[in-house]
Motif scaffolding. Structure first.
Motif, PDB file in Angstrom:
ATOM      1  N   ALA A  20       0.659  -1.200   0.009  1.00 28.37           N
ATOM      2  CA  ALA A  20       0.046  -0.001  -0.084  1.00 28.37           C
ATOM      3  C   ALA A  20       0.793   1.168  -0.110  1.00 28.37           C
ATOM      4  CB  ALA A  20      -0.850  -0.052   1.209  1.00 28.37           C
ATOM      5  N   LEU A  21       1.936   1.108   0.823  1.00 31.26           N
ATOM      6  CA  LEU A  21       2.851   2.221   0.822  1.00 31.26           C
ATOM      7  C   LEU A  21       3.601   2.821  -0.575  1.00 31.26           C
ATOM      8  CD1 LEU A  21       4.514   4.671   2.087  1.00 31.26           C
ATOM      9  CD2 LEU A  21       6.075   2.844   2.840  1.00 31.26           C
ATOM     10  N   PHE A  22       3.990   1.575  -1.293  1.00 31.13           N
ATOM     11  CA  PHE A  22       4.635   1.735  -2.694  1.00 31.13           C
ATOM     12  C   PHE A  22       3.391   2.285  -3.649  1.00 31.13           C
ATOM     13  CE2 PHE A  22       8.240  -0.667  -1.282  1.00 31.13           C
ATOM     14  CZ  PHE A  22       9.204  -0.176  -2.017  1.00 31.13           C
ATOM     15  N   LYS A  23       2.104   1.831  -3.420  1.00 31.92           N
ATOM     16  CA  LYS A  23       1.360   2.288  -4.312  1.00 31.92           C
ATOM     17  C   LYS A  23       1.110   3.886  -3.996  1.00 31.92           C
ATOM     18  CE  LYS A  23      -3.767   1.599  -5.698  1.00 31.92           C
ATOM     19  NZ  LYS A  23      -3.372   1.512  -7.188  1.00 31.92           N
ATOM     20  N   ARG A  24       1.139   4.417  -2.955  1.00 27.27           N
ATOM     21  CA  ARG A  24       0.919   5.688  -2.467  1.00 27.27           C
ATOM     22  C   ARG A  24       2.110   6.544  -3.171  1.00 27.27           C
ATOM     23  NH1 ARG A  24      -0.839   3.862   2.361  1.00 27.27           N
ATOM     24  NH2 ARG A  24       1.394   4.591   3.487  1.00 27.27           N
ATOM     25  N   SER A  83      21.270   1.477   6.590  1.00 22.42           N
ATOM     26  CA  SER A  83      19.899   2.006   6.579  1.00 22.42           C
ATOM     27  C   SER A  83      19.902   3.149   5.494  1.00 22.42           C
ATOM     28  CB  SER A  83      19.385   2.206   7.852  1.00 22.42           C
ATOM     29  OG  SER A  83      18.145   3.022   7.755  1.00 22.42           O
ATOM     30  N   VAL A  84      19.359   3.051   4.650  1.00 20.16           N
ATOM     31  CA  VAL A  84      19.050   4.150   3.430  1.00 20.16           C
ATOM     32  C   VAL A  84      18.001   5.144   4.036  1.00 20.16           C
ATOM     33  CG1 VAL A  84      18.408   4.897   1.021  1.00 20.16           C
ATOM     34  CG2 VAL A  84      19.761   2.668   1.487  1.00 20.16           C
ATOM     35  N   THR A  85      17.070   4.671   4.508  1.00 23.57           N
ATOM     36  CA  THR A  85      15.947   5.781   5.252  1.00 23.57           C
ATOM     37  C   THR A  85      14.962   4.725   6.088  1.00 23.57           C
ATOM     38  OG1 THR A  85      14.343   7.311   4.929  1.00 23.57           O
ATOM     39  CG2 THR A  85      14.202   5.351   3.430  1.00 23.57           C
ATOM     40  N   ALA A  86      14.661   5.715   7.319  1.00 21.75           N
ATOM     41  CA  ALA A  86      13.617   5.069   7.976  1.00 21.75           C
ATOM     42  C   ALA A  86      12.233   5.346   7.681  1.00 21.75           C
ATOM     43  CB  ALA A  86      13.829   5.812   9.741  1.00 21.75           C
ATOM     44  N   LEU A  87      11.515   4.496   7.817  1.00 21.98           N
ATOM     45  CA  LEU A  87       9.908   4.701   7.224  1.00 21.98           C
ATOM     46  C   LEU A  87       9.234   4.123   8.400  1.00 21.98           C
ATOM     47  CD1 LEU A  87      10.504   2.943   3.694  1.00 21.98           C
ATOM     48  CD2 LEU A  87      10.153   5.525   4.014  1.00 21.98           C
ATOM     49  N   THR A  88       8.435   5.271   8.968  1.00 22.80           N
ATOM     50  CA  THR A  88       7.659   4.683  10.251  1.00 22.80           C
ATOM     51  C   THR A  88       6.165   4.214   9.820  1.00 22.80           C
ATOM     52  OG1 THR A  88       9.060   6.384  11.394  1.00 22.80           O
ATOM     53  CG2 THR A  88       7.016   5.533  12.576  1.00 22.80           C
ATOM     54  N   ASP A 204      18.163   5.852  -4.095  1.00 22.60           N
ATOM     55  CA  ASP A 204      17.712   7.198  -3.465  1.00 22.60           C
ATOM     56  C   ASP A 204      16.212   7.802  -4.009  1.00 22.60           C
ATOM     57  OD1 ASP A 204      20.006   7.226  -2.047  1.00 22.60           O
ATOM     58  OD2 ASP A 204      21.048   8.454  -3.304  1.00 22.60           O
ATOM     59  N   GLN A 205      16.129   7.378  -5.178  1.00 21.64           N
ATOM     60  CA  GLN A 205      14.707   7.777  -5.591  1.00 21.64           C
ATOM     61  C   GLN A 205      13.366   6.995  -5.109  1.00 21.64           C
ATOM     62  OE1 GLN A 205      13.899   6.028  -9.639  1.00 21.64           O
ATOM     63  NE2 GLN A 205      11.713   7.009  -9.868  1.00 21.64           N
ATOM     64  N   ILE A 206      13.664   5.775  -4.922  1.00 22.98           N
ATOM     65  CA  ILE A 206      12.567   4.903  -3.844  1.00 22.98           C
ATOM     66  C   ILE A 206      12.464   5.467  -2.710  1.00 22.98           C
ATOM     67  CG2 ILE A 206      12.006   2.806  -3.143  1.00 22.98           C
ATOM     68  CD1 ILE A 206      13.769   1.554  -5.513  1.00 22.98           C
ATOM     69  N   ALA A 207      13.631   5.752  -2.048  1.00 23.80           N
ATOM     70  CA  ALA A 207      13.458   6.208  -0.670  1.00 23.80           C
ATOM     71  C   ALA A 207      13.016   7.681  -0.452  1.00 23.80           C
ATOM     72  CB  ALA A 207      14.773   6.529  -0.086  1.00 23.80           C
ATOM     73  N   MET A 208      13.166   8.737  -1.555  1.00 19.98           N
ATOM     74  CA  MET A 208      12.634   9.789  -1.447  1.00 19.98           C
ATOM     75  C   MET A 208      11.093   9.782  -1.521  1.00 19.98           C
ATOM     76  SD  MET A 208      13.182  13.236  -3.809  1.00 19.98           S
ATOM     77  CE  MET A 208      12.550  12.361  -5.511  1.00 19.98           C
ATOM     78  N   MET A 209      10.519   8.940  -2.657  1.00 22.63           N
ATOM     79  CA  MET A 209       9.181   8.945  -2.929  1.00 22.63           C
ATOM     80  C   MET A 209       8.386   8.107  -1.823  1.00 22.63           C
ATOM     81  SD  MET A 209       9.036  10.444  -5.460  1.00 22.63           S
ATOM     82  CE  MET A 209       7.490  10.045  -6.269  1.00 22.63           C
ATOM     83  N   LEU A 210       9.109   7.068  -1.064  1.00 21.99           N
ATOM     84  CA  LEU A 210       8.503   6.345  -0.005  1.00 21.99           C
ATOM     85  C   LEU A 210       8.300   7.311   1.073  1.00 21.99           C
ATOM     86  CD1 LEU A 210      10.190   2.817  -0.031  1.00 21.99           C
ATOM     87  CD2 LEU A 210       7.844   3.384  -0.695  1.00 21.99           C
ATOM     88  N   ARG A 211       9.469   8.144   1.482  1.00 19.49           N
ATOM     89  CA  ARG A 211       9.253   9.229   2.553  1.00 19.49           C
ATOM     90  C   ARG A 211       8.242  10.039   2.309  1.00 19.49           C
ATOM     91  NH1 ARG A 211      14.940   9.119   2.231  1.00 19.49           N
ATOM     92  NH2 ARG A 211      14.777  11.011   1.162  1.00 19.49           N
ATOM     93  N   GLY A 212       8.230  10.400   1.143  1.00 18.05           N
ATOM     94  CA  GLY A 212       7.180  11.544   0.788  1.00 18.05           C
ATOM     95  C   GLY A 212       5.689  10.843   0.883  1.00 18.05           C
ATOM     96  N   LYS A 288       1.771  12.720  -1.670  1.00 19.62           N
ATOM     97  CA  LYS A 288       3.321  12.737  -1.465  1.00 19.62           C
ATOM     98  C   LYS A 288       3.524  14.076  -0.885  1.00 19.62           C
ATOM     99  CE  LYS A 288       4.048  10.583  -5.236  1.00 19.62           C
ATOM    100  NZ  LYS A 288       2.844   9.794  -5.481  1.00 19.62           N
ATOM    101  N   VAL A 289       4.463  14.218   0.062  1.00 20.63           N
ATOM    102  CA  VAL A 289       5.131  15.567   0.275  1.00 20.63           C
ATOM    103  C   VAL A 289       6.503  15.129   0.665  1.00 20.63           C
ATOM    104  CG1 VAL A 289       5.141  17.159   2.170  1.00 20.63           C
ATOM    105  CG2 VAL A 289       3.015  16.152   1.774  1.00 20.63           C
ATOM    106  N   VAL A 290       7.331  15.904  -0.501  1.00 19.12           N
ATOM    107  CA  VAL A 290       8.521  15.874  -0.768  1.00 19.12           C
ATOM    108  C   VAL A 290       9.201  17.213  -0.414  1.00 19.12           C
ATOM    109  CG1 VAL A 290      10.439  15.300  -2.310  1.00 19.12           C
ATOM    110  CG2 VAL A 290       8.354  14.281  -2.403  1.00 19.12           C
TER     111      VAL A 290
END
Length: 291
Positions: A20-24, A83-88, A204-212, A288-290
């Protein structure tokens, strides 16, 4: 051969929340329940379903370039992955989970030191051993294959178990006496992946979009119109993420204001905006909020 990023998706309790997160974030992952190789609408990514407990091992060995797993399982493994990024996010909520030390209600155990010589059941064996060793408490830590909450008091004196809300522990008449480890989902990668320029850029692209996508879950957009004469009063109401965007409307006496606020405060802000003479107020969801 075209570049490919081999990405591990956690199978089990985190699977649906991750998809679901990847879809968003903009990627559609299709898992049919039988295959361990779900499809994704990105020719540069190859997915594989792997248990979160094993993700760090396969990333460390280079079988996978990257994967999503709880930082608890990375710590438990002792492996040298990054860890490239934390995703809570978790199975049921958008907050960290906790591994807690829990004992039966009425047992008389109030702190870790009270468990000297006792049996502790858990899936997080190595972390639990280190926790008690740091306190100088000698216990026997046994691996639990599941249903850990039902083991005290017959099969274990206490447990170290992961919880989001604590409701399952309460239902089994257990009380929490300490927090052993806080955890959240992380996007992890191996050294070879991070040393590869193309894979690092893709990651990095994936990490940015998931964080967003994660950041957008707790926020909403607000649009409204206001007379220039009342603009200062309206702006004073807004707790903006950054400075609100103010745009001139066709009527020179009016402007449009666009901003982002925490979803939880929108219900209080909107009436105050109306009182400050804003009109045409629209609240809308964000994907998304980037920053």
């Amino acid at each position: 051969m075209a570049n490919k990023l081999r990405l591990g998706i956690p199978k089990g309790s985190l699977q649906d929340a991750t998809i679901a997160l990847f879809k968003r974030a903009g990627w559609n992952i299709y898992a049919d329940g039988r295959s361990y190789f779900p499809s994704i609408d990105d020719p540069e990514i190859e997915c594989m379903l792997i248990r979160a407990q094993e993700m760090a091992r396969y990333v460390d060995h280079g079988v996978l370039d990257a994967g999503l797993t709880g930082i608890d399982w990375v710590v438990e493994s002792g492996l040298d992955v990054t860890s490239v990024t934390a995703l809570t996010y978790a199975k049921q909520s958008r907050r960290k989970v906790c591994w807690v030390l829990a004992v039966p209600e009425g047992s008389g155990f109030e702190k870790a030191e009270d468990l000297e010589g006792k049996i502790i059941a858990t899936e997080l064996v190595e972390v639990t051993k280190r926790y008690f060793a740091a306190k100088g408490v000698n216990v026997k830590v046994e691996f639990s294959w599941g249903a850990t909450e039902v083991k005290p008091p017959m099969l274990a004196d206490a447990i170290v178990e992961v919880t989001e809300t604590g409701s399952s522990l309460k239902a089994n008449h257990l009380k929490i006496i300490d927090t052993v480890l806080e955890s959240e989902t992380n996007l992890i990668a191996g050294k070879a992946t991070l040393a590869d320029p193309w894979k690092r850029e893709k990651l990095d692209q994936i990490a940015m979009m998931l964080r967003g996508a994660i950041d957008a879950q707790s926020q909403v957009g607000l649009m409204l119109n206001v007379r220039r004469a009342d603009l200062e009063a309206v702006l004073a109401v807004l707790p903006a993420l950054n400075s609100p965007t103010v745009s001139q409307l066709s009527d020179s006496e009016w402007v449009a204001v666009n901003t982002i606020v925490e979803e939880g405060v929108a219900r209080d802000v909107i009436p105050r905006l109306k009182a400050a003479k804003a009109s045409g107020i629209v609240e809308y969801p964000l994907n998304k909020v980037v920053l």
